[in-house]
Design a protein around this motif. Structure first.
Motif, PDB file in Angstrom:
ATOM      1  N   VAL A 110       0.842  -1.204   0.000  1.00 14.48           N
ATOM      2  CA  VAL A 110       0.000   0.000   0.000  1.00 14.48           C
ATOM      3  C   VAL A 110       0.877   1.253   0.000  1.00 14.48           C
ATOM      4  CG1 VAL A 110      -1.677   1.344   1.330  1.00 14.48           C
ATOM      5  CG2 VAL A 110      -1.957  -1.135   1.111  1.00 14.48           C
ATOM      6  N   ALA A 111       1.906   1.249   0.853  1.00 14.63           N
ATOM      7  CA  ALA A 111       2.792   2.407   0.938  1.00 14.63           C
ATOM      8  C   ALA A 111       3.552   2.626  -0.369  1.00 14.63           C
ATOM      9  CB  ALA A 111       3.767   2.226   2.095  1.00 14.63           C
ATOM     10  N   LEU A 112       3.969   1.539  -1.013  1.00 14.33           N
ATOM     11  CA  LEU A 112       4.652   1.670  -2.294  1.00 14.33           C
ATOM     12  C   LEU A 112       3.724   2.272  -3.356  1.00 14.33           C
ATOM     13  CD1 LEU A 112       6.594  -1.719  -2.317  1.00 14.33           C
ATOM     14  CD2 LEU A 112       7.648   0.548  -2.444  1.00 14.33           C
ATOM     15  N   GLY A 113       2.466   1.839  -3.344  1.00 16.91           N
ATOM     16  CA  GLY A 113       1.499   2.407  -4.285  1.00 16.91           C
ATOM     17  C   GLY A 113       1.297   3.886  -4.043  1.00 16.91           C
ATOM     18  N   ASN A 114       1.239   4.271  -2.771  1.00 14.20           N
ATOM     19  CA  ASN A 114       1.072   5.686  -2.437  1.00 14.20           C
ATOM     20  C   ASN A 114       2.302   6.491  -2.827  1.00 14.20           C
ATOM     21  OD1 ASN A 114      -1.492   5.235  -1.380  1.00 14.20           O
ATOM     22  ND2 ASN A 114      -0.726   4.883   0.686  1.00 14.20           N
ATOM     23  N   ALA A 115       3.488   5.879  -2.691  1.00 14.98           N
ATOM     24  CA  ALA A 115       4.718   6.565  -3.101  1.00 14.98           C
ATOM     25  C   ALA A 115       4.727   6.791  -4.610  1.00 14.98           C
ATOM     26  CB  ALA A 115       5.931   5.745  -2.682  1.00 14.98           C
ATOM     27  N   LEU A 116       4.286   5.798  -5.376  1.00 21.23           N
ATOM     28  CA  LEU A 116       4.205   5.954  -6.835  1.00 21.23           C
ATOM     29  C   LEU A 116       3.265   7.090  -7.211  1.00 21.23           C
ATOM     30  CD1 LEU A 116       4.082   2.243  -8.062  1.00 21.23           C
ATOM     31  CD2 LEU A 116       5.885   3.916  -8.543  1.00 21.23           C
ATOM     32  N   ALA A 117       2.143   7.159  -6.512  1.00 20.04           N
ATOM     33  CA  ALA A 117       1.157   8.206  -6.804  1.00 20.04           C
ATOM     34  C   ALA A 117       1.687   9.587  -6.450  1.00 20.04           C
ATOM     35  CB  ALA A 117      -0.134   7.927  -6.045  1.00 20.04           C
ATOM     36  N   ALA A 118       2.605   9.646  -5.487  1.00 25.42           N
ATOM     37  CA  ALA A 118       3.124  10.941  -5.037  1.00 25.42           C
ATOM     38  C   ALA A 118       4.255  11.463  -5.912  1.00 25.42           C
ATOM     39  CB  ALA A 118       3.616  10.821  -3.589  1.00 25.42           C
ATOM     40  N   LEU A 119       4.868  10.566  -6.709  1.00 26.65           N
ATOM     41  CA  LEU A 119       6.000  10.973  -7.540  1.00 26.65           C
ATOM     42  C   LEU A 119       5.541  11.256  -8.973  1.00 26.65           C
ATOM     43  CD1 LEU A 119       8.614   8.341  -6.287  1.00 26.65           C
ATOM     44  CD2 LEU A 119       8.521  10.790  -5.713  1.00 26.65           C
ATOM     45  N   PRO A 120       6.041  12.309  -9.585  1.00 23.59           N
ATOM     46  CA  PRO A 120       5.611  12.661 -10.949  1.00 23.59           C
ATOM     47  C   PRO A 120       6.142  11.676 -11.986  1.00 23.59           C
ATOM     48  CG  PRO A 120       7.403  14.090 -10.247  1.00 23.59           C
ATOM     49  CD  PRO A 120       7.001  13.291  -9.044  1.00 23.59           C
ATOM     50  N   PRO A 121       5.445  11.502 -13.097  1.00 21.33           N
ATOM     51  CA  PRO A 121       5.938  10.630 -14.180  1.00 21.33           C
ATOM     52  C   PRO A 121       7.342  11.055 -14.599  1.00 21.33           C
ATOM     53  CG  PRO A 121       3.682  11.324 -14.602  1.00 21.33           C
ATOM     54  CD  PRO A 121       4.149  12.129 -13.433  1.00 21.33           C
ATOM     55  N   GLY A 122       8.177  10.066 -14.843  1.00 24.08           N
ATOM     56  CA  GLY A 122       9.534  10.376 -15.257  1.00 24.08           C
ATOM     57  C   GLY A 122      10.516  10.532 -14.110  1.00 24.08           C
ATOM     58  N   ASP A 123      10.028  10.594 -12.887  1.00 22.82           N
ATOM     59  CA  ASP A 123      10.905  10.717 -11.725  1.00 22.82           C
ATOM     60  C   ASP A 123      11.700   9.416 -11.570  1.00 22.82           C
ATOM     61  OD1 ASP A 123      11.883  10.683  -8.950  1.00 22.82           O
ATOM     62  OD2 ASP A 123      10.596  12.420  -8.636  1.00 22.82           O
ATOM     63  N   ALA A 124      13.014   9.541 -11.466  1.00 20.30           N
ATOM     64  CA  ALA A 124      13.888   8.366 -11.383  1.00 20.30           C
ATOM     65  C   ALA A 124      13.597   7.501 -10.172  1.00 20.30           C
ATOM     66  CB  ALA A 124      15.341   8.811 -11.376  1.00 20.30           C
ATOM     67  N   ARG A 125      12.984   8.081  -9.158  1.00 21.08           N
ATOM     68  CA  ARG A 125      12.704   7.314  -7.944  1.00 21.08           C
ATOM     69  C   ARG A 125      11.573   6.302  -8.131  1.00 21.08           C
ATOM     70  NH1 ARG A 125      11.763  12.249  -3.957  1.00 21.08           N
ATOM     71  NH2 ARG A 125      10.867  13.049  -5.901  1.00 21.08           N
ATOM     72  N   ARG A 126      10.845   6.404  -9.246  1.00 24.95           N
ATOM     73  CA  ARG A 126       9.733   5.487  -9.481  1.00 24.95           C
ATOM     74  C   ARG A 126      10.209   4.079  -9.855  1.00 24.95           C
ATOM     75  NH1 ARG A 126       4.661   7.572 -10.512  1.00 24.95           N
ATOM     76  NH2 ARG A 126       4.287   5.932 -12.044  1.00 24.95           N
ATOM     77  N   ALA A 127      11.319   4.003 -10.575  1.00 26.70           N
ATOM     78  CA  ALA A 127      11.772   2.718 -11.116  1.00 26.70           C
ATOM     79  C   ALA A 127      11.980   1.645 -10.048  1.00 26.70           C
ATOM     80  CB  ALA A 127      13.044   2.920 -11.940  1.00 26.70           C
ATOM     81  N   PRO A 128      12.726   1.920  -8.971  1.00 22.51           N
ATOM     82  CA  PRO A 128      12.902   0.858  -7.963  1.00 22.51           C
ATOM     83  C   PRO A 128      11.598   0.489  -7.247  1.00 22.51           C
ATOM     84  CG  PRO A 128      13.894   2.934  -7.223  1.00 22.51           C
ATOM     85  CD  PRO A 128      13.550   3.105  -8.662  1.00 22.51           C
ATOM     86  N   LEU A 129      10.685   1.451  -7.124  1.00 22.46           N
ATOM     87  CA  LEU A 129       9.388   1.146  -6.502  1.00 22.46           C
ATOM     88  C   LEU A 129       8.612   0.162  -7.364  1.00 22.46           C
ATOM     89  CD1 LEU A 129       8.257   4.755  -5.421  1.00 22.46           C
ATOM     90  CD2 LEU A 129       9.533   3.087  -4.065  1.00 22.46           C
ATOM     91  N   LEU A 130       8.578   0.423  -8.671  1.00 19.66           N
ATOM     92  CA  LEU A 130       7.868  -0.457  -9.600  1.00 19.66           C
ATOM     93  C   LEU A 130       8.508  -1.842  -9.643  1.00 19.66           C
ATOM     94  CD1 LEU A 130       7.231   2.083 -12.500  1.00 19.66           C
ATOM     95  CD2 LEU A 130       5.463   0.841 -11.238  1.00 19.66           C
ATOM     96  N   ALA A 131       9.834  -1.875  -9.699  1.00 22.46           N
ATOM     97  CA  ALA A 131      10.527  -3.163  -9.762  1.00 22.46           C
ATOM     98  C   ALA A 131      10.260  -3.982  -8.506  1.00 22.46           C
ATOM     99  CB  ALA A 131      12.026  -2.923  -9.941  1.00 22.46           C
ATOM    100  N   SER A 132      10.233  -3.320  -7.371  1.00 21.16           N
ATOM    101  CA  SER A 132       9.975  -4.004  -6.102  1.00 21.16           C
ATOM    102  C   SER A 132       8.593  -4.635  -6.096  1.00 21.16           C
ATOM    103  CB  SER A 132      10.120  -3.004  -4.960  1.00 21.16           C
ATOM    104  OG  SER A 132       9.917  -3.630  -3.707  1.00 21.16           O
ATOM    105  N   LEU A 133       7.596  -3.893  -6.556  1.00 22.96           N
ATOM    106  CA  LEU A 133       6.229  -4.409  -6.603  1.00 22.96           C
ATOM    107  C   LEU A 133       6.094  -5.540  -7.611  1.00 22.96           C
ATOM    108  CD1 LEU A 133       4.293  -1.026  -6.383  1.00 22.96           C
ATOM    109  CD2 LEU A 133       4.049  -2.929  -4.776  1.00 22.96           C
TER     110      LEU A 133
END
Length: 365
Positions: free
Chosen positions: A321-344
């Motif tokens: 749930v927290a990872l999903g919320n982190a994805l929603a909080a980060l703008p498209p193209g933000d480099a921080r999204r990639a490890p969140l997506l890979a983790s999920l």
């Protein structure tokens, strides 16, 4: 139970008990009577409203929670004990620092109380040592120790014995210690002098009500546990309501918001014990790291701590749930999204349906 109460000087004994308690690391002790009948209507209304959620044991015990002498026959006094739990290295600006972490979506937040050793173990062991010292002084007597382990109306007993007053968030507040403390009790068959209750000092403040992410504090002194993040991440064992998931932010075990905003917690005390110092990896961890823990690593890292009780599956559910919320909080193209997506994505085919469902929800965020 024994009839030792008639053979002792209760005032002298109580003076000794206070000294023993302080030596054992307790911040304060008090004594309450066993007539809690005035609290029964409120308890029943809370249960009838369903505010206890799936904590069925609360309804099953019913009014026994408000009747100490029924729970432990022969009880005539309840010794209440307070133990502060802020880690010893807590900085002066800890409230602001903890609130700031809520704005960093990739961080994982567990409640301050849960970062060290399981308080049930710490309090129970020290309460048992306290009752052993009493027995050494006066001989055998009837007693039973509780640390959030039975149907005990803990906050009511604490308030009646002078530990503090019930805040609007329903927690006990102390002028000397805020609310960052644990409570424990010893039911005894001794006639001990009652300690005086304190007045309430919340005034018109409603900071705890206003900050609650899910608006679980539905009115002053009235909490709907079904909406409380602490309940959802710890007590609740099924799917989390989808309407509440976005409101949980990066809180993965418990929620301290109502305490972090409380003005009285500027007086919160550091623990005199090392037991509540934060373990490595729990005070400043990121979501991706914790989501990567195998079950064996989860069990090893949480051994002796309170987090272990929810098990690995619920741990993953909460972090998803927290990872999903982190994805929603980060703008498209933000480099921080990639490890969140890979983790999920690495957990998308998890064998447990509860994890898979929350991972899929998170990926859609």
């Amino acid at each position: 139970m024994a009839e030792s109460g008639a053979q002792i000087d209760s005032l002298d004994l109580w003076t000794q008990v206070r000294g023993w308690a302080q030596a054992l690391g307790f911040s304060q002790v008090g004594v309450a009577g066993v007539d809690l009948s005035a609290a029964e209507p409120g308890l029943m209304q809370w249960l009838q409203a369903g505010f206890h959620g799936r904590m069925d044991y609360m309804a099953a015990h019913g009014l026994k929670r408000a009747r100490p002498a029924e729970l432990v026959p022969g009880t005539v006094s309840v010794i209440t004990a307070r133990m502060d739990y802020l880690p010893q290295d807590t900085p002066d600006d800890w409230q602001a620092a903890e609130l700031a972490r809520l704005q960093r979506p990739g961080e994982a937040i567990v409640s301050v109380y849960s970062r060290g050793r399981d308080y049930h173990k710490v309090l129970r062991a020290r309460l048992q040592k306290l009752q052993d010292r009493i027995a050494t002084a006066i001989g055998p007597f009837g007693h039973r120790v509780f640390t959030d382990s039975a149907p005990v109306l803990e906050a009511e007993l604490a308030a009646r014995s002078g530990q503090g007053w019930r805040g609007k968030h329903t927690l006990v507040l102390s002028r000397e210690g805020g609310s960052m403390f644990f409570l424990g009790e010893i039911y005894v068959d001794l006639h001990l002098p009652r300690t005086e209750a304190t007045g309430a000092h919340c005034g018109q403040c409603r900071a705890c009500i206003d900050i609650c992410p899910t608006q679980a504090i539905v009115a002053p002194y009235r909490l709907d546990a079904r909406r409380c993040i602490s309940y959802l991440t710890i007590e609740h064992d099924g799917p989390i309501d989808e309407a509440l998931r976005p409101l949980m932010g990066n809180r993965i075990y418990g929620c301290d918001d109502c305490q972090l905003i409380c003005p009285w917690n500027k007086y919160a005390q550091r623990s005199s014990l090392p037991d509540f110092d934060a373990r490595d990896g729990l005070a400043d961890a990121n979501l991706v790291t914790l989501f990567g823990w195998s079950e064996a690593e989860f069990l090893r890292r949480t051994e002796g701590g309170p987090i272990r009780r929810i098990g690995h599956v619920r741990w993953l559910r909460n972090i998803a749930v927290a990872l999903g919320n982190a994805l929603a909080a980060l703008p498209p193209g933000d480099a921080r999204r990639a490890p969140l997506l890979a983790s999920l994505q690495a957990r998308a085919e998890h064998p447990h349906a509860l994890v898979r469902e929350h991972v899929q929800w998170a990926l859609k965020r």
